[in-house]
Design an enzyme around this catalytic site. Sequence first.
Site, PDB file in Angstrom:
ATOM      1  N   GLN A 104      -7.410   0.596   3.158  1.00  0.00           N
ATOM      2  CA  GLN A 104      -8.748   1.208   3.071  1.00  0.00           C
ATOM      3  C   GLN A 104      -8.814   2.347   4.088  1.00  0.00           C
ATOM      4  O   GLN A 104      -9.636   2.366   4.996  1.00  0.00           O
ATOM      5  CB  GLN A 104      -9.825   0.157   3.316  1.00  0.00           C
ATOM      6  N   ASP A 176       5.169   5.390  -6.833  1.00  0.00           N
ATOM      7  CA  ASP A 176       4.075   6.373  -6.956  1.00  0.00           C
ATOM      8  C   ASP A 176       4.280   7.467  -5.912  1.00  0.00           C
ATOM      9  O   ASP A 176       5.150   7.357  -5.042  1.00  0.00           O
ATOM     10  CB  ASP A 176       2.690   5.710  -6.808  1.00  0.00           C
ATOM     11  N   LYS A 201       2.056   7.102 -11.062  1.00  0.00           N
ATOM     12  CA  LYS A 201       1.184   5.924 -11.195  1.00  0.00           C
ATOM     13  C   LYS A 201      -0.271   6.350 -11.074  1.00  0.00           C
ATOM     14  O   LYS A 201      -0.604   7.166 -10.224  1.00  0.00           O
ATOM     15  CB  LYS A 201       1.497   4.905 -10.090  1.00  0.00           C
ATOM     16  N   ARG A 203      -4.050   4.496 -10.747  1.00  0.00           N
ATOM     17  CA  ARG A 203      -4.775   3.228 -10.655  1.00  0.00           C
ATOM     18  C   ARG A 203      -6.257   3.520 -10.846  1.00  0.00           C
ATOM     19  O   ARG A 203      -6.806   4.395 -10.193  1.00  0.00           O
ATOM     20  CB  ARG A 203      -4.533   2.575  -9.296  1.00  0.00           C
ATOM     21  N   THR A 232      -0.533  -7.912  -5.830  1.00  0.00           N
ATOM     22  CA  THR A 232      -0.562  -8.663  -7.087  1.00  0.00           C
ATOM     23  C   THR A 232       0.732  -8.490  -7.885  1.00  0.00           C
ATOM     24  O   THR A 232       0.931  -9.146  -8.903  1.00  0.00           O
ATOM     25  CB  THR A 232      -1.708  -8.174  -7.984  1.00  0.00           C
ATOM     26  N   GLY A 233       1.581  -7.579  -7.436  1.00  0.00           N
ATOM     27  CA  GLY A 233       2.845  -7.330  -8.133  1.00  0.00           C
ATOM     28  C   GLY A 233       2.706  -6.378  -9.311  1.00  0.00           C
ATOM     29  O   GLY A 233       3.706  -6.080  -9.980  1.00  0.00           O
ATOM     30  N   GLY A 234       1.502  -5.897  -9.569  1.00  0.00           N
ATOM     31  CA  GLY A 234       1.290  -4.999 -10.711  1.00  0.00           C
ATOM     32  C   GLY A 234       2.125  -3.736 -10.605  1.00  0.00           C
ATOM     33  O   GLY A 234       2.804  -3.335 -11.568  1.00  0.00           O
ATOM     34  N   THR A 235       2.114  -3.116  -9.440  1.00  0.00           N
ATOM     35  CA  THR A 235       2.879  -1.874  -9.240  1.00  0.00           C
ATOM     36  C   THR A 235       4.365  -2.145  -9.426  1.00  0.00           C
ATOM     37  O   THR A 235       5.058  -1.438 -10.166  1.00  0.00           O
ATOM     38  CB  THR A 235       2.629  -1.326  -7.809  1.00  0.00           C
TER      39      THR A 235
END
Length: 300
Positions: A104, A176, A201, A203, A232-235
């Site tokens: 953040q 990314d 990438k 998001r 979360t492992g998405g990337t």
Amino acid sequence: MEKILIAGPASQILGVKIAQELGIESINTEGKTFPDGENYIRINIEDETLIAGKEVIIVQSTGPSASANQNARLMELFMMIDSVKRMGALKIIVVAPYLAYARQDKIFRPGESQFGNAIFNIINNFGINEFYAVDVHAPIILNECSCKAINIDSMKLLADYIKSLGAKDIVVVAPDKGAIERSSAFANYFGENVPVEVFEKERDVKTGEIKMSGSLNLNDKDVVIADDIIATGGTMATAIKLAKANGARKVFAVATHALLLQQAKYRILKAGVDEIIGTDSIDNEVCRVSLAKIIADYLK
Ligand code: R5P
């Protein structure tokens, strides 16, 4: 000045290993959560003069785990700093291998808090002397720290581990644009001419959904996908699938901070990874490399 190390509840193993590397005594803590949700932590000593007049190194990662979330880990860290200050520590060094809220670091949508930076307002108020973290998502946020603040680079350790697996014809792929700088530095540890490629990438800032694209020639290459965090492992899973679709022979998923939340491990394995490789910045089952020596070297 005599040194002593406090291994916070999030970093008991790493803390002891760092103390052993430094040849100093380590103490652990005891803690609980009160029925109203407040945290409690106590440094496990009966004699407070053990702390007075010493250089105190507090090791406490602030990542999420099954036993506590980032907020609790941060609160425990603040409480430990407060305790050792009260007990008369002369110098306080904080080692937070995983730094919570570091993602953040920007305002993505109106109305947000830039809390990655603001967190140092709190740390600064405690008046510590040195701060160390490892592979911070956006190291520039360390400029907000009013004392000496160091971002330790774990990439050489991770690269050495991958080399030990016999990887050959390596291509480093950044999942990314934000990972290009890190991936380029990482590639140098494999050799001068190791190429760095990048996927695109996007998001969705509202839903978190990822779209990734890229057309590369990865035929017969061992691909190393390097990121700072697997959450979360998405990337990582999306990048692995794309690398495989582009011809990769083997794919190694490398991240300093393998948080592996929700279904991350399943998603990454299902995407066809050959090995997931992380460090012990937080306790996790894919830790292949310990940060103890490199952190101790900075503290010597
Ligand atoms: C984002 O910029 C970070 O470097 C990581 O790529 C991201 O935090 C990984 O998150 P997830 O595993 O949930 O895709």
